[in-house]
Design a protein around this motif. Sequence first.
Motif, PDB file in Angstrom:
ATOM      1  N   GLY A 146      22.699  32.652  23.903  1.00 17.35           N
ATOM      2  CA  GLY A 146      23.069  33.660  22.919  1.00 17.35           C
ATOM      3  C   GLY A 146      22.919  35.057  23.449  1.00 17.35           C
ATOM      4  O   GLY A 146      22.254  35.307  24.465  1.00 17.35           O
ATOM      5  N   ARG A 169      22.732  39.242  21.653  1.00 16.64           N
ATOM      6  CA  ARG A 169      22.706  40.108  20.482  1.00 16.64           C
ATOM      7  C   ARG A 169      22.613  41.569  20.931  1.00 16.64           C
ATOM      8  O   ARG A 169      22.136  41.865  22.031  1.00 16.64           O
ATOM      9  N   ARG A 190      15.933  28.085  21.344  1.00 20.78           N
ATOM     10  CA  ARG A 190      17.252  27.965  20.738  1.00 20.78           C
ATOM     11  C   ARG A 190      17.808  29.292  20.243  1.00 20.78           C
ATOM     12  O   ARG A 190      19.001  29.568  20.405  1.00 20.78           O
ATOM     13  N   THR A 191      17.016  30.117  19.621  1.00 23.95           N
ATOM     14  CA  THR A 191      17.535  31.365  19.062  1.00 23.95           C
ATOM     15  C   THR A 191      16.466  32.440  19.124  1.00 23.95           C
ATOM     16  O   THR A 191      15.262  32.153  19.069  1.00 23.95           O
ATOM     17  N   ARG A 242      15.850  36.759  17.864  1.00 20.44           N
ATOM     18  CA  ARG A 242      16.289  37.989  17.208  1.00 20.44           C
ATOM     19  C   ARG A 242      15.252  39.070  17.473  1.00 20.44           C
ATOM     20  O   ARG A 242      14.044  38.803  17.454  1.00 20.44           O
ATOM     21  N   THR A 274      11.391  34.309  17.711  1.00 20.14           N
ATOM     22  CA  THR A 274      11.992  33.221  18.470  1.00 20.14           C
ATOM     23  C   THR A 274      11.815  31.911  17.716  1.00 20.14           C
ATOM     24  O   THR A 274      10.851  31.725  16.967  1.00 20.14           O
ATOM     25  N   THR A 277      17.938  26.860  14.046  1.00 21.30           N
ATOM     26  CA  THR A 277      19.321  27.151  14.431  1.00 21.30           C
ATOM     27  C   THR A 277      19.672  28.629  14.363  1.00 21.30           C
ATOM     28  O   THR A 277      20.516  29.091  15.124  1.00 21.30           O
ATOM     29  N   SER A 278      19.038  29.381  13.475  1.00 25.06           N
ATOM     30  CA  SER A 278      19.405  30.789  13.329  1.00 25.06           C
ATOM     31  C   SER A 278      18.243  31.554  12.725  1.00 25.06           C
ATOM     32  O   SER A 278      17.418  30.987  11.987  1.00 25.06           O
ATOM     33  N   SER A 307      31.937  31.553  17.731  1.00 22.82           N
ATOM     34  CA  SER A 307      31.163  32.776  17.500  1.00 22.82           C
ATOM     35  C   SER A 307      32.141  33.909  17.236  1.00 22.82           C
ATOM     36  O   SER A 307      33.203  33.980  17.865  1.00 22.82           O
ATOM     37  N   ASP A 314      28.316  32.395  22.890  1.00 28.00           N
ATOM     38  CA  ASP A 314      28.155  33.535  21.979  1.00 28.00           C
ATOM     39  C   ASP A 314      28.959  34.716  22.489  1.00 28.00           C
ATOM     40  O   ASP A 314      29.334  34.782  23.670  1.00 28.00           O
TER      41      ASP A 314
END
Length: 1104
Positions: free
Chosen positions: A491, A493, A545-546, A548, A558, A587-588, A734, A779
Amino acid sequence: MSLTPSNARMRDATLGAGIKLTPTPLPFTATKNNPRSPVKAARAEATLALRTVIGTTTSTANAFDSLPTARCFAYTAGTAAVIATVDEQHNISQRFYRARPTTNPINSSSSIYGGPATPTQNESRNRITASLREAGLGASPHASPATNDWNDSPNNRAWTAREKIKAATCVSFSPDGKYLAVGETGYKPRVLIFSNSSDAPSDTPLTALSEHSFGVNCVAFSPDSRYLASIGTAQDGFLYVWSINPRTGAATLHSSNKCVSNINQMTWMGNKLITVGTRHVKVWSLEDRNPVQRVSKPRQSDMFSGSTHKPLSGRNCLLGDLQDATFTSVCQVALSKAIVASERGDLCLIDETERDQNFSRVAHAGFSISSMATDGKGRLHLAGTHGGLKTLTVASLTSKLTPPPSPSSQGSRGGSPTISITDCSNQISAIACLAEHIVTVDSQRAIRLSHLCAASVATEDLTSTSHSANDETSIGDVIHTLPAQGDSVLGVRVLSRSNNLDASYYTWAAGGSVIFWSQTGSTQRSLQVALEQPAGSDFVPNELRTVRASSDASFLVTGDKMGVLRIIDCRFETVIFESRAHSNEVTSIAIFEDESSTLVASASRDRTVQIFSRERGKWTLLQTLDEHAGAVLGIQFSQNGTRLVSSSSDRSIVVREMLSREEDGETIRVFVFLRCIAFKSTPVSMTWDVDQDDVLIASSVDRQVHKFDVQSGQCLSNFKASDSDGGDAVVLHSLAHIPREWGSPLIAGVSSTDKSIRVYDESGTLLARDWGHTEGVTDIAFVQPSNAQDEDSRDKSLVTVAVDGTIFVWSLTLQSPYRQEMYKSLDVLGTSAESTTSLLLSKPPIRRVLSQSGLAKFQRSPDDSGSATPTGSRSPTLKKKLSKFSLDKTQTPKLDPSPLPSSVRERRNGGTTNHTFLRRKNNTSPSPPASPKARVTQRRASVDVRSRPNLRGPASEYGSLAGASESFCRQLKAYRKRLASSTEALDTDIVKEIQRELAATARTIGERAKTKEFDETAMAKLLDQYSERLVNILDERIAASVALRTRQDSEAALSTPLRSPADYRQSPSSLGQSNDTTAGDEESREILTPITTSTETAEEVSER
């Protein structure tokens, strides 16, 4: 007349390369129904081009090569071959070489099996002229082909998905520096030959060779640049040697042979070719070793093709005790000598000086060798699987020793100590030498540039021997590193402009690494998230996995595969909160920050959504949401944080609204279910609209892109993510919403279906498309410009990441749909010239248009402004709604009838007699009754009069105001779509006139809305006051009349006898009033009695 073949596909290969058949020009010009000219075609609104490549897909030495004379090296990165040039300040610049299967090479090449030739751009004069004209316009060599070039395929057919993408597997420079050869893998792989000239296009190859079937394993140019060798995979099983034209770069087949062994590397030794692999070392010779030709049965393919290429002869080396070894690398050290390295660290010498092949082991490196390279100073550099480097002198390896060296002395023959430039866990996959530097690629896909000689005395513990500064067998420090993620990138961001790390975006990998990148692609900060691995061998390894990050990059949130949620402080790299939030994979994650608190929402495959809140520096669980029936795939906060949306595999998107209340001085927030948006298939990605806060864009598995209003739950628009050339639609895994200065924003997305990046407008038109990644694209992110000047620029930046470990930074160039580049938008009044800003001519004329409601205020008298009853030229609304007849029925109270005779009562109750009597009372000169014909005529006239007001005024010309408004809205929508799709130019005066009319219309609509609201309020108050006044008047009159009648009856009963019926006939008052009634009684009688004319009947009175 003999036939002259004009096409290379029909040409016989037995004629040789020296004979060229030129077709005779026809006396007439061939016409085409649909000519495709890139000059006449409309200019593309968006163009994608590679700007920066981070990481590499190089895993072997075949995908890495160097050109010491030009201070550059080449490596593979997805579908592109990257040439990196090192300047004197050790800065590295990149150039990318790619070619789609639809791209026609400049030179044609015939198949050796009699198949169709490769299409060439020289087959059409119009195409080559157009390409040269485009090159003359100064087009960037890094740019991708235009949108119209996608359809320039043979037979104008759409290419399937497996023909659209090819992964680059190997590269090779020609020693003279003119050409770069790139090998592909996949369906119908090619060997592409590009020109290294700076003015040559990087997306159009000189020659494309399509003889391999499964994949190209290795390519290598001969030392004199006359030959190019290409060998396929073990499934392909063929080795080809091509003759290269030094002037044009055209290739013709020289010789070929089968080679079904697993080949690891290939190199030239003079005019001989050496291939090494698993239990394989073989020397191939271009010259036939035996002058006597061997008679063999001709093959059927030779009968059809008439090919004159010779078979390539070769001889295996006698391996001796190394017959079970796997040889990983080979390097030429002299004209007839080469060094071969094995996986166990053995160094062997191939010597063909005396035309007798000699293969012997000369040294042992002490570690497993993965790659070798020689420099211009006679040194051999060895790279190991443990991350170490070692340098040996070529002279010590090639010198004859009698007797052969013992194993104990083989490892120290002119060698340097083993040094490490990477971690011991990282394997060096490839190594290459420049003039003064050495370049390495490790298993983490990082490329390092180091000095060849050490700068100071090395006293390492690796060896007891110290080396001086002028020791040529040591390697210096690393001076430049091209960083990479090192694992599958899951991913990306974007960060806000103002953050603590001064980074533009960040990426994370499955192994737990998080890297913050700048706008130029350099590393600003890197973190390693500690992942807990489950105990036992049956469990699947844990992965990150993800991730932010907060707006200022102060902390990270995380989520891993085991459902653990961690919040990490980026400044101190410490975990400040850790919890098992979910029982399955996270997942998010979404973050919302405001001045009072911070909210973190996490979604998981366990069908739940967890919301955490930070209050006074402490993180606590706020709420658990479980509305979904399937795995929750994505979650998003709205821009103001009042709504929380989540998508799930149950084919729905749930919208929740935040509610808050005060309790004990603290604000408690919760999210409640608002609505559910149902899909036909599973939504896979969603993002918010950049212009509208409550509009959500989502893509689904059925290859659709939807746009929803979360307030109402309605679908505003949707389109299918299909190709413009008729190809299959793809799933956009995405999404990113890109604003632009004119028109509606763009929708960018990546698809793992065909590994492409696509840009659509909101109507579903494909504006740009490109390929770069070879594995699943995970992504995409739109990177905000670093300053205000870049924000106004038409060049946007998109970042895509993939499972192959590469990060691509794309340049998205937006073009205005108008030919005049002087207008950035429809707002042409704001000119850029400073000299015209102060002129009155450049300003719009002033306007002040009064509405009808505003003018009506001036028609009223000043005395009526404060009164309850409105007066003026127009009749009040009250008289139209309420009639005297209705007031007689609704407002008159029921009174007890007076003691009258029955004859008088019957006459008063009769409908016709009573109306006729009242009409004669109110009209001093009554008319005789009309005839039946006149009655019918008058009745028809009354109907026409009633319908006449609906046909007068503006309504008769334009219809109702509501209908005209709907028609005006439809015309505006159609005009806006025409503006977005048309490329015609608009006149300045027309644009100014449109703007003036739109502004005036907007002002009128605003005033009308305000006036309507005011009129309704005022009229409601007037109606209330007027109705109360009428009721009071009627009550007073009725009370007075009743009191007078009672008084008169009482007086008459005492003083006079009972009146006769004749007396009642002389007094027609229905209430028994005296003849001397007051003026107020007459006014009350007029209100209670309906007024009729001489031509009206009783039915007409009742209808009125």
